[in-house]
Design an enzyme around this catalytic site. Structure first.
Site, short mmCIF file in Angstrom:
data_model
loop_
_atom_site.label_atom_id
_atom_site.label_comp_id
_atom_site.label_asym_id
_atom_site.label_seq_id
_atom_site.Cartn_x
_atom_site.Cartn_y
_atom_site.Cartn_z
CD GLU A 17 -2.68 -1.29 2.52
OE1 GLU A 17 -3.56 -0.43 2.71
OE2 GLU A 17 -2.41 -2.19 3.33
CB SER A 143 -5.89 -1.63 0.88
OG SER A 143 -5.84 -0.41 1.57
CE1 TYR A 213 -7.11 3.79 -0.92
CE2 TYR A 213 -6.49 1.52 -1.39
CZ TYR A 213 -6.80 2.52 -0.49
OH TYR A 213 -6.80 2.23 0.86
NE ARG A 252 -12.55 1.54 5.70
CZ ARG A 252 -11.32 1.36 5.23
NH1 ARG A 252 -10.47 2.37 5.17
NH2 ARG A 252 -10.93 0.16 4.83
CG ASP A 254 -13.85 -1.94 5.73
OD1 ASP A 254 -14.29 -0.78 5.83
OD2 ASP A 254 -12.69 -2.19 5.35
CD GLU A 270 -10.02 -5.47 6.42
OE1 GLU A 270 -8.98 -6.04 6.80
OE2 GLU A 270 -10.16 -5.01 5.27
CG ASN A 272 -7.64 0.28 7.69
OD1 ASN A 272 -6.73 0.85 8.30
ND2 ASN A 272 -7.61 0.08 6.40
N GLY A 276 -7.16 5.17 5.18
CA GLY A 276 -6.59 6.08 4.20
C GLY A 276 -7.02 7.52 4.41
#
Length: 316
Positions: A17, A143, A213, A252, A254, A270, A272, A276
């Protein structure tokens, strides 16, 4: 307004990443400069400790993604150096980046996650670890790096072919989970409250690294057009996961939601701990929809890190 500080922004590194981290770091550095701080931008290499010692920052803004910036390694180094930093600490980082450890930490407390087990990649060429469809993913990546959805009519073969491109060519072990049909949801947590729920609708395929992205590949629907009960469940699970894992700053969560099953179809995938901060990233987007500018979001993350650092010094 926080006093003027000397802040080092760690970005880049050598994970899968890297490019996203460079974009996150550039945005953060510009925001910090606009807030009046002195900013040192560090593209992390193996000399990172000496570069930090030379910069003598009051605070490190951790804008790294993936290993070693998100797995506890950098956090442990900064703890030893006595430098406060943004986002989660070493223990929370070690647990959250490992999808198996995350399940062990959250599921006993009532947070629903898909079942699954770790399998040797070599064994996949002999047979499926569970009934199709199922998902294969690296245990320690973010990601959506290296994810494969194995279906009955897919192109991987049955069993999966040794020469077929997939994560089994890069990782010795993978986490196999039942595939959850339905919709992709995500919730950002800042401090101790959730910012809202976004639905992610990829225009083709699933929400993989490219869809995340590449501008125009995914529609972001905020607030998500879902029942209030699902919105509240996402926000409650995200905040509780943040708390149970010991996350700091922002995180974050998900989710996948099988909309044919109501609340019983909601599963956290998951958490994070280093979300980002690029122009396409979900945390800044949710913050903006709630009336918070990008520099204000950065300021709040910095302020929490300073408070946490002050408490740590007081206990020491």
């Amino acid at each position: 307004m926080t006093d003027t500080l000397n802040i080092a922004v760690l970005m880049g590194g050598w994970s899968a990443e890297r490019e996203v981290s460079l974009m996150s770091g550039a945005g953060v550095a510009d925001a910090l400069a606009s807030l009046g701080h002195q900013v040192t931008r560090i593209d992390m290499g193996h000399d990172v400790a000496s570069r930090l010692a030379e910069a003598k920052p009051d605070l490190v803004f951790n804008a790294l993604h993936g290993t070693p910036g998100e797995d506890g390694s950098v956090q442990g180094m900064l703890d030893l150096m006595g430098v406060p930093y943004t986002h989660s600490g070493m223990v929370a980082s070690v647990i959250a980046i490992d999808k198996v450890l995350t399940k062990q930490a959250l599921v006993p407390h009532g947070i629903p996650m898909p079942g699954g087990r770790v399998v040797r990649s070599a064994d996949l060429f002999e047979g499926d670890p569970m009934a199709r469809p199922y998902v294969l993913k690296p245990v320690n990546e973010g990601s959506s790096v290296g994810i494969a959805i194995v279906t009955a009519d897919g192109n991987y073969g049955s069993p999966i072919g040794r020469d077929v491109v997939g994560p089994w060519q890069e990782f010795e072990e993978l986490l196999a989970e039942p595939y959850v049909r339905g919709r992709e949801l995500t919730t950002a947590v800042l401090g101790d409250h959730a910012l809202g729920v976004t639905e992610l609708r990829p225009k083709s395929g699933f929400y993989d690294y490219d869809a995340k992205y590449t501008e125009g590949m995914t529609d972001h629907i905020f607030p998500a057009e879902i029942p209030d009960a699902i919105t509240q469940a996402c926000m409650a699970y995200a905040v509780e996961a943040h708390r149970l894992l010991g996350c700091k700053g922002c995180s974050r969560a998900d989710f996948r939601w099988d909309d044919e099953r109501g609340v019983d179809g909601l599963f956290l995938l998951e958490v994070n701990t280093q979300p980002g901060m690029t122009p396409l990233s979900l945390v800044p987007e949710q913050a903006r929809h709630t009336g918070m500018s990008y520099p204000e979001l950065v300021r709040q993350i910095v302020d929490e890190a300073l408070r946490d650092g002050a408490m740590t010094r007081a206990r020491g």
